[in-house]
Enzyme design. Structure first.
Site, PDB file in Angstrom:
ATOM      1  N   GLY A 230      66.948  64.944 187.150  1.00 25.22           N
ATOM      2  CA  GLY A 230      65.644  65.352 186.674  1.00 25.22           C
ATOM      3  C   GLY A 230      65.151  64.542 185.493  1.00 25.22           C
ATOM      4  O   GLY A 230      65.868  63.729 184.907  1.00 25.22           O
ATOM      5  N   ASP A 345      81.177  66.556 183.683  1.00 23.96           N
ATOM      6  CA  ASP A 345      80.380  65.353 183.414  1.00 23.96           C
ATOM      7  C   ASP A 345      80.234  65.125 181.904  1.00 23.96           C
ATOM      8  O   ASP A 345      79.138  64.860 181.408  1.00 23.96           O
ATOM      9  CB  ASP A 345      79.006  65.473 184.078  1.00 23.96           C
ATOM     10  CG  ASP A 345      78.365  64.110 184.340  1.00 23.96           C
ATOM     11  OD1 ASP A 345      79.090  63.098 184.303  1.00 23.96           O
ATOM     12  OD2 ASP A 345      77.141  64.054 184.578  1.00 23.96           O
TER      13      ASP A 345
END
Length: 542
Positions: A230, A345
């Site tokens: 995004g 992550d």
């Protein structure tokens, strides 16, 4: 068969009724009032449960005072607390639970209780805590739960519930902690009337028009950054509060929608000073947006590049504090959340800095919720290529040690200030950056590893310790990596970092597959994107 089954059910009903009647009859006359009724309710609850461990064996009218029964707490002559967590119970929850009118705390977490949640729970007007999570309850959420005027903690996640969240719960501002499985939440918030804003616990649902206005119609001038899932925009709410708005890509795909659900759920569960919290969200026809507090100092990755008046924006003491803050956030995710959360992550571009340059772990779109009883889960490989631990890369096994490995690479980023961890041409020929760090450490030449912007303005002993911790975290075998609480202790100045490194540095030889892993990982090094990789393509048939 049908006749015998029906008669068996009839005998069971008669048996349960008989036990309940006996409970009231055996109690003393003084207990024939409120407590006698509560004892009868407890006996009925036990009768509907399957208790292979016999943990409820003393829930028997012949046992006398129910306030002495296991897992029952009384006050003022009434049952006020039932704590029955992790007792290997199955069966169903009897509607008799609603007869415990003085109950204030009910916890049945981590059992295997099935069937519907009884509507009668709503009769317990004094109940403050209701935790039915991690069971097998099915059906809809009773609307009567919204009528419990004293309820402030409700946890129903990890069940098989379906249908909408009742309006009475969606608008119940008195419930400070509200946990469902996300598909139910999002489905119910779509059953909301157009133009109506609601709050769910501490989260607010915004109208799309509000977000569009806040970001000046998603102006390119307001873009703060862009990742694999995004674009993030800076915005201002009507009261002037600055926010960061994440507008998800691929919102109509399975992966994009899963990422949205995961991020909302994880951030709703995890509240810690070193974790990014969610202000609210927006669900429109073709939009999925998340609203966060604005972090004025951007990411660690961007700040590592900056200099102010010829000096690095992040000096050595600040880098140490960032490492410690991020490690504390991860420790909370791994050991203090239920279920525990694996981020998957961790990297400098996913660590934000607030106005005080305090580390804030962000971007939970790849996070995985894992029960504390599980050592690992097997899942599709996701993460930033070049930073995926070998066991996860090759087999899809992810655990807390996945985050520990990535955290070790974050420490290397803080030490080196590098934009990527890929080595330059002719810089080191015997391996990757981890092998290079190990060789420089053994040769006492870490000054060539440190960020040149620091200009030797660091404590050499502290630099050596941070590199040692990074190498411990990035061990090939996950069993040889420390847990996050050990990492926090080492970063807080705990003794023994050098000793731990000396004891572990020669424990194992590299696995032959490591060279394949490193080659693929280095080839695809790309710090800017978090992408999904199919495990079967990377690891081959198995």
């Amino acid at each position: 068969m049908g006749g015998r089954g029906a008669s068996g059910v009839a005998r069971m009903v008669v048996s349960v009724v008989g036990v309940v009647v006996a409970a009231a009859a055996v109690l003393s006359p003084a207990a024939a009032g409120g407590l006698g009724k509560e004892a009868a309710a407890l006996v009925a609850i036990r009768a509907a449960l399957h208790d292979p461990g016999q943990v409820l064996r003393d829930w028997d009218p012949k046992s006398g005072d129910p306030c002495r029964w296991s897992m029952v707490t009384c006050h003022g002559g009434h049952v006020q607390k039932l704590s029955m967590m992790k007792q290997n119970l199955s069966g169903t929850l009897s509607p008799a639970i609603g007869r415990l009118r003085s109950l204030r705390y009910l916890c049945l977490r981590h059992n295997a209780i099935s069937g519907p949640i009884p509507e009668t729970i709503g009769r317990m007007k004094l109940l403050q805590v209701l935790d039915l999570s991690n069971n097998q309850f099915s059906g809809s959420i009773p609307s009567t739960l919204g009528n419990m005027v004293n309820l402030h903690y409700l946890k129903l996640n990890n069940n098989s519930l379906s249908g909408p969240v009742p309006d009475s719960l969606v608008t119940a501002r008195r419930i400070f902690n509200l946990y469902f499985q996300l598909p139910i939440i999002l489905l119910s918030l779509l059953h909301v009337q157009p133009g109506r804003a609601v709050s769910l616990g501490h989260l607010k649902q915004y109208r799309f028009k509000e977000i569009r206005n806040a970001t000046n119609n998603f102006s390119q001038r307001n873009i703060l950054g862009e990742g694999g899932y995004g674009i993030v925009y800076k915005g201002h709410l009507p009261d002037g509060t600055p926010v960061a708005v994440k507008r998800l890509k691929d919102h109509d795909s399975v992966v994009g929608d899963d990422q949205f659900h995961t991020e909302v759920e994880v951030i709703s569960l995890a509240v810690h000073r070193n974790l990014l919290h969610l202000i609210g969200f927006c669900i429109a026809n073709n939009e999925r947006l998340l609203v966060y507090p604005y972090m004025p100092n951007g990411t660690v990755a961007s700040k590592l590049k900056e200099c102010v008046n010829g000096e690095p924006a992040l000096d050595w003491p600040r880098r140490k504090m960032i490492a410690l803050g991020a490690s504390r956030g991860l420790l909370y995710l791994h050991e203090q959340c239920d279920p525990k959360i694996i981020h998957r992550d961790i990297k400098a571009s996913n660590i934000l800095l607030d106005e005080y340059l305090e580390a804030i772990v962000a971007d939970f779109g790849l996070a995985k919720l894992v029960d504390h009883g599980m050592s690992h889960v097997v899942t599709t490989v996701r993460g930033t290529v070049g930073r995926i631990p070998p066991e996860y890369f090759m087999s899809g096994h992810t655990s807390e040690k996945t985050d520990v490995f990535c955290f070790g690479l974050l420490l290397i980023e803080l030490v080196t200030g590098r934009e990527t961890l890929e080595l330059h041409q002719n810089e080191y020929q015997k391996g990757g950056i981890i092998e290079w760090a190990k060789e420089l450490l053994e040769q006492n030449q870490l000054s060539s590893f440190a960020d040149k912007k620091l200009r030797n303005n660091y404590d050499s002993a502290e630099l050596e310790e941070m590199v040692q911790i990074a190498l411990l975290c990035t061990r090939y075998n996950p069993k040889h990596r420390p847990r996050m609480f050990e990492v926090v202790t080492m970063l807080e100045g705990g003794d023994g970092v050098a000793e731990k490194w000396e004891a572990m540095k020669n424990v194992e030889d590299p696995d032959p597959d490591e060279f394949v892993y490193r080659a693929i990982n280095s080839y695809y090094e790309d710090q800017s994107n978090s992408i999904e990789l199919e495990a079967i393509e990377l690891s081959g048939p198995r």
